[in-house]
Motif scaffolding. Structure first.
Motif, PDB file in Angstrom:
ATOM      1  N   GLN A   3      12.184  14.279  -0.784  1.00 49.45           N
ATOM      2  CA  GLN A   3      12.810  13.635  -2.066  1.00 49.45           C
ATOM      3  C   GLN A   3      13.105  12.242  -1.468  1.00 49.45           C
ATOM      4  OE1 GLN A   3      12.675  14.691  -4.988  1.00 49.45           O
ATOM      5  NE2 GLN A   3      13.235  12.892  -5.952  1.00 49.45           N
ATOM      6  N   LYS A   4      12.367  10.980  -2.320  1.00 52.38           N
ATOM      7  CA  LYS A   4      12.897   9.726  -1.834  1.00 52.38           C
ATOM      8  C   LYS A   4      13.900   9.040  -2.808  1.00 52.38           C
ATOM      9  CE  LYS A   4       9.259   9.517   1.155  1.00 52.38           C
ATOM     10  NZ  LYS A   4       9.543   9.205   2.394  1.00 52.38           N
ATOM     11  N   THR A   5      14.615   8.274  -2.461  1.00 48.48           N
ATOM     12  CA  THR A   5      15.669   7.530  -3.260  1.00 48.48           C
ATOM     13  C   THR A   5      14.874   6.580  -4.188  1.00 48.48           C
ATOM     14  OG1 THR A   5      16.211   5.748  -1.658  1.00 48.48           O
ATOM     15  CG2 THR A   5      17.276   7.987  -1.389  1.00 48.48           C
ATOM     16  N   VAL A   6      15.543   6.061  -5.087  1.00 46.72           N
ATOM     17  CA  VAL A   6      14.895   4.876  -5.928  1.00 46.72           C
ATOM     18  C   VAL A   6      14.615   3.714  -5.114  1.00 46.72           C
ATOM     19  CG1 VAL A   6      15.409   3.368  -7.783  1.00 46.72           C
ATOM     20  CG2 VAL A   6      15.931   5.702  -8.064  1.00 46.72           C
ATOM     21  N   LEU A  10      11.280   1.815  -4.339  1.00 50.64           N
ATOM     22  CA  LEU A  10      10.901   0.396  -4.613  1.00 50.64           C
ATOM     23  C   LEU A  10      10.541  -0.333  -3.583  1.00 50.64           C
ATOM     24  CD1 LEU A  10      13.674  -0.100  -7.392  1.00 50.64           C
ATOM     25  CD2 LEU A  10      11.446  -0.029  -7.775  1.00 50.64           C
ATOM     26  N   SER A  11      11.116  -0.054  -2.061  1.00 48.69           N
ATOM     27  CA  SER A  11      10.993  -0.903  -1.030  1.00 48.69           C
ATOM     28  C   SER A  11       9.398  -0.398  -0.570  1.00 48.69           C
ATOM     29  CB  SER A  11      12.009  -0.530   0.049  1.00 48.69           C
ATOM     30  OG  SER A  11      13.110  -0.859  -0.190  1.00 48.69           O
ATOM     31  N   TRP A  12       9.081   0.676  -0.862  1.00 47.49           N
ATOM     32  CA  TRP A  12       7.558   1.105  -0.560  1.00 47.49           C
ATOM     33  C   TRP A  12       6.612   0.222  -1.222  1.00 47.49           C
ATOM     34  CZ3 TRP A  12       4.576   3.327  -4.344  1.00 47.49           C
ATOM     35  CH2 TRP A  12       3.230   3.556  -3.880  1.00 47.49           C
ATOM     36  N   GLN A  13       7.038  -0.083  -2.595  1.00 48.31           N
ATOM     37  CA  GLN A  13       6.223  -0.734  -3.501  1.00 48.31           C
ATOM     38  C   GLN A  13       6.103  -2.260  -3.337  1.00 48.31           C
ATOM     39  OE1 GLN A  13       7.331  -1.372  -7.447  1.00 48.31           O
ATOM     40  NE2 GLN A  13       5.225  -1.026  -8.306  1.00 48.31           N
ATOM     41  N   THR A  14       7.624  -2.861  -2.818  1.00 49.38           N
ATOM     42  CA  THR A  14       7.456  -4.358  -2.465  1.00 49.38           C
ATOM     43  C   THR A  14       6.649  -4.655  -1.164  1.00 49.38           C
ATOM     44  OG1 THR A  14       9.676  -3.950  -1.946  1.00 49.38           O
ATOM     45  CG2 THR A  14       9.185  -4.793  -3.947  1.00 49.38           C
ATOM     46  N   GLY A  15       6.857  -3.504  -0.285  1.00 53.95           N
ATOM     47  CA  GLY A  15       6.415  -3.643   1.123  1.00 53.95           C
ATOM     48  C   GLY A  15       4.696  -3.724   1.094  1.00 53.95           C
ATOM     49  N   LEU A  16       4.197  -3.088   0.154  1.00 52.20           N
ATOM     50  CA  LEU A  16       2.796  -3.045  -0.389  1.00 52.20           C
ATOM     51  C   LEU A  16       2.465  -4.488  -0.817  1.00 52.20           C
ATOM     52  CD1 LEU A  16       1.695   0.411  -1.796  1.00 52.20           C
ATOM     53  CD2 LEU A  16       1.637  -0.435   0.629  1.00 52.20           C
ATOM     54  N   ARG A  17       3.105  -4.950  -1.685  1.00 54.78           N
ATOM     55  CA  ARG A  17       2.879  -6.291  -2.408  1.00 54.78           C
ATOM     56  C   ARG A  17       3.113  -7.407  -1.277  1.00 54.78           C
ATOM     57  NH1 ARG A  17       6.652  -9.501  -6.565  1.00 54.78           N
ATOM     58  NH2 ARG A  17       5.164 -11.167  -7.377  1.00 54.78           N
ATOM     59  N   LEU A  18       4.016  -7.415  -0.387  1.00 53.04           N
ATOM     60  CA  LEU A  18       4.286  -8.235   0.631  1.00 53.04           C
ATOM     61  C   LEU A  18       3.049  -8.208   1.960  1.00 53.04           C
ATOM     62  CD1 LEU A  18       8.156  -7.998   1.335  1.00 53.04           C
ATOM     63  CD2 LEU A  18       6.881  -9.724   0.061  1.00 53.04           C
ATOM     64  N   GLU A  19       2.590  -7.110   1.932  1.00 49.37           N
ATOM     65  CA  GLU A  19       1.587  -6.938   2.972  1.00 49.37           C
ATOM     66  C   GLU A  19       0.202  -7.718   2.487  1.00 49.37           C
ATOM     67  OE1 GLU A  19       1.321  -6.072   6.082  1.00 49.37           O
ATOM     68  OE2 GLU A  19       2.983  -4.656   6.207  1.00 49.37           O
ATOM     69  N   ALA A  20       0.209  -7.595   1.076  1.00 51.11           N
ATOM     70  CA  ALA A  20      -0.951  -8.380   0.302  1.00 51.11           C
ATOM     71  C   ALA A  20      -0.827  -9.861   0.430  1.00 51.11           C
ATOM     72  CB  ALA A  20      -1.148  -7.851  -0.994  1.00 51.11           C
ATOM     73  N   VAL A  21       0.457 -10.224   0.345  1.00 48.75           N
ATOM     74  CA  VAL A  21       0.793 -11.714   0.507  1.00 48.75           C
ATOM     75  C   VAL A  21       0.661 -12.198   1.828  1.00 48.75           C
ATOM     76  CG1 VAL A  21       2.540 -13.423   0.192  1.00 48.75           C
ATOM     77  CG2 VAL A  21       2.534 -11.620  -1.584  1.00 48.75           C
ATOM     78  N   ALA A  22       1.109 -11.330   2.810  1.00 49.34           N
ATOM     79  CA  ALA A  22       0.797 -11.780   4.149  1.00 49.34           C
ATOM     80  C   ALA A  22      -0.699 -11.891   4.243  1.00 49.34           C
ATOM     81  CB  ALA A  22       1.312 -10.788   5.118  1.00 49.34           C
ATOM     82  N   LYS A  23      -1.584 -11.076   3.887  1.00 50.53           N
ATOM     83  CA  LYS A  23      -3.246 -11.257   4.137  1.00 50.53           C
ATOM     84  C   LYS A  23      -3.639 -12.719   3.315  1.00 50.53           C
ATOM     85  CE  LYS A  23      -7.440  -9.020   3.032  1.00 50.53           C
ATOM     86  NZ  LYS A  23      -7.963  -7.760   2.556  1.00 50.53           N
ATOM     87  N   ALA A  24      -3.147 -12.834   2.344  1.00 47.51           N
ATOM     88  CA  ALA A  24      -3.236 -14.013   1.529  1.00 47.51           C
ATOM     89  C   ALA A  24      -2.994 -15.439   2.534  1.00 47.51           C
ATOM     90  CB  ALA A  24      -2.736 -14.134   0.191  1.00 47.51           C
TER      91      ALA A  24
END
Length: 221
Positions: A3-6, A10-24
């Motif tokens: 079971q994951k905490t909220v 949310l950190s997982w989701q923002t982490g994916l977003r930040l990886e995409a920004v890093a690529k850009a």
């Protein structure tokens, strides 16, 4: 399944977003990486500062959150920070000028678009000048709260809604936004306006090595 905490989700989701920004950002010529925490970002800055003799601080709260000064000073670095207490106006100006040619300059951004464009708005211009040309290397420390969707328009809107008014209040400026919390577009009419110079960095400046550390925490304003 565990079971994951909220917060973890949310950190997982923002982490994916930040990886995409890093690529850009890499596509625009920057070195860029994602740091899971401010402690991880702190360790990366210390590593990047290893060969530097002088380190400039641009007045960023995001950088201040990393508590770097003591360790860098103990490592023998000259600290160029015009925000130190009890400096005269002349001493502050002299430090700002020296920041332009320091070995490592530490800053943040007012906003970063999710396709990798850096937007800053400044009063004196010293901070933005040092991120464009002069220092041996620039490191931007960027919390996840600074990333916007919607391009430069959204980045400038963030400055007007958040960074400008709150920084004016923090600095004790006599501006309309420092009293109301809302941008009054006072540039040109208010002597203490901190929104005088806008830089939009669409690609890494040719002569300035630059690293962007994207932190999966909220940092600064």
């Amino acid at each position: 399944m565990e079971q994951k905490t909220v917060n973890e989700m949310l950190s997982w989701q923002t982490g994916l977003r930040l990886e995409a920004v890093a690529k850009a950002l890499r596509g625009r010529g920057f070195e860029a990486e994602v740091c899971a925490t401010r402690d991880a970002a702190r360790a990366r800055v210390i590593a990047l500062a290893q060969g530097a003799m002088s380190v400039g601080f641009g007045g960023s709260l995001s950088v201040a959150c990393l508590n770097l000064t003591r360790e860098l000073r103990e490592a023998g670095k000259e600290i160029l920070n015009h925000g130190f207490p009890n400096l005269t106006a002349e001493e502050k100006l002299a430090i700002m000028r020296r920041q332009l040619t320091c070995d490592l300059f530490l800053s943040s951004v007012n906003a970063l678009t999710d396709d990798g464009v850096i937007v800053n708005v400044d009063g004196n211009g010293n901070r933005v000048a040092s991120t464009i040309f002069g220092p041996g290397r620039v490191v931007f420390v960027v919390g996840r709260n600074k990333v916007v969707t919607g391009g430069v328009h959204a980045a400038l809107a963030r400055v007007s809604a958040v960074a400008g008014p709150v920084n004016a209040y923090r600095l004790g400026k006599k501006t309309p936004c420092a009293a109301t919390g809302k941008c009054a577009d006072c540039a040109g009419s208010c002597p203490e306006s901190i929104c005088r110079v806008t830089t939009i960095i669409r690609q890494r400046p040719s002569c300035t090595p630059a690293t962007v550390l994207l932190v999966n925490e909220d940092l600064g304003l």
